[in-house]
Design a protein around this motif. Structure first.
Motif, mmCIF file in Angstrom:
data_model
loop_
_atom_site.group_PDB
_atom_site.id
_atom_site.type_symbol
_atom_site.label_atom_id
_atom_site.label_comp_id
_atom_site.label_asym_id
_atom_site.label_seq_id
_atom_site.Cartn_x
_atom_site.Cartn_y
_atom_site.Cartn_z
ATOM 1 N N LEU A 46 6.999 -11.262 12.260
ATOM 2 C CA LEU A 46 5.626 -10.804 12.482
ATOM 3 C C LEU A 46 5.494 -9.376 11.963
ATOM 4 C CD1 LEU A 46 4.767 -12.094 16.054
ATOM 5 C CD2 LEU A 46 3.634 -12.701 13.927
ATOM 6 N N PRO A 47 4.443 -9.074 11.196
ATOM 7 C CA PRO A 47 4.306 -7.725 10.652
ATOM 8 C C PRO A 47 4.083 -6.693 11.759
ATOM 9 C CG PRO A 47 2.400 -9.061 10.093
ATOM 10 C CD PRO A 47 3.385 -9.952 10.759
ATOM 11 N N SER A 48 4.753 -5.572 11.620
ATOM 12 C CA SER A 48 4.604 -4.486 12.589
ATOM 13 C C SER A 48 3.281 -3.776 12.345
ATOM 14 C CB SER A 48 5.751 -3.490 12.438
ATOM 15 O OG SER A 48 5.657 -2.843 11.182
ATOM 16 N N GLU A 49 2.915 -2.918 13.265
ATOM 17 C CA GLU A 49 1.684 -2.151 13.105
ATOM 18 C C GLU A 49 1.754 -1.293 11.844
ATOM 19 O OE1 GLU A 49 -0.953 1.117 15.585
ATOM 20 O OE2 GLU A 49 0.380 -0.222 16.675
ATOM 21 N N ALA A 50 2.915 -0.711 11.573
ATOM 22 C CA ALA A 50 3.080 0.111 10.371
ATOM 23 C C ALA A 50 2.889 -0.726 9.102
ATOM 24 C CB ALA A 50 4.460 0.762 10.374
ATOM 25 N N GLN A 51 3.401 -1.941 9.093
ATOM 26 C CA GLN A 51 3.221 -2.821 7.937
ATOM 27 C C GLN A 51 1.759 -3.223 7.768
ATOM 28 O OE1 GLN A 51 6.188 -5.641 9.314
ATOM 29 N NE2 GLN A 51 7.429 -5.261 7.477
ATOM 30 N N GLN A 52 1.077 -3.451 8.885
ATOM 31 C CA GLN A 52 -0.339 -3.790 8.821
ATOM 32 C C GLN A 52 -1.150 -2.625 8.263
ATOM 33 O OE1 GLN A 52 -1.850 -5.506 12.491
ATOM 34 N NE2 GLN A 52 0.159 -6.382 12.912
ATOM 35 N N LEU A 53 -0.859 -1.418 8.722
ATOM 36 C CA LEU A 53 -1.561 -0.235 8.229
ATOM 37 C C LEU A 53 -1.282 -0.002 6.746
ATOM 38 C CD1 LEU A 53 -1.148 2.220 11.233
ATOM 39 C CD2 LEU A 53 -3.256 1.146 10.427
ATOM 40 N N ALA A 54 -0.048 -0.219 6.325
ATOM 41 C CA ALA A 54 0.303 -0.051 4.912
ATOM 42 C C ALA A 54 -0.495 -1.025 4.039
ATOM 43 C CB ALA A 54 1.797 -0.251 4.717
ATOM 44 N N ALA A 55 -0.642 -2.251 4.497
ATOM 45 C CA ALA A 55 -1.415 -3.249 3.743
ATOM 46 C C ALA A 55 -2.884 -2.845 3.669
ATOM 47 C CB ALA A 55 -1.260 -4.627 4.381
ATOM 48 N N LEU A 56 -3.420 -2.322 4.762
ATOM 49 C CA LEU A 56 -4.819 -1.876 4.763
ATOM 50 C C LEU A 56 -5.026 -0.686 3.839
ATOM 51 C CD1 LEU A 56 -5.854 -2.221 8.509
ATOM 52 C CD2 LEU A 56 -6.809 -3.469 6.558
ATOM 53 N N LYS A 57 -4.050 0.201 3.765
ATOM 54 C CA LYS A 57 -4.159 1.366 2.873
ATOM 55 C C LYS A 57 -4.165 0.945 1.409
ATOM 56 C CE LYS A 57 -2.299 4.860 5.939
ATOM 57 N NZ LYS A 57 -1.206 5.796 6.215
#
Length: 94
Positions: A46-57
């Motif tokens: 499951l993607p971590s919050e940091a990975q989710q934020l990186a994808a959004l950036k």
């Protein structure tokens, strides 16, 4: 990217056999204001919050739709899930 292409990637239909078992089981789908898919990122866990934020950036102004293998069985089901989340754009800054 089309809905059909995303389904193939999410469900790992582009590979077979042992390679399929080793593929990523989770994904984040990036959707723009027009309901178009701008990108997809795959993860083994499951993607971590940091990975989710990186994808959004990487795709500013998009929303994310999480998915796992076999979450969506057909194009209609995935398209419906995208449409259900479009209201989020009404609450985002432009």
């Amino acid at each position: 990217m089309t809905v059909k292409e995303v389904l193939i990637i999410i469900n790992n239909l582009d590979v077979s056999g042992v390679r399929r078992k080793l593929r990523s089981k989770h994904a984040l789908i990036q959707i723009n204001r027009n309901g178009e898919i701008e990108g997809i990122y795959q993860y083994k866990k499951l993607p971590s919050e940091a990975q989710q934020l990186a994808a959004l950036k990487k795709h500013p102004g998009t929303i994310q739709l999480p998915a796992s293998e076999d979450t969506y069985q057909d194009e209609r089901e995935l398209q419906h899930a995208i449409q259900k989340r479009m209201w989020l754009f009404d609450h985002m800054k432009q």
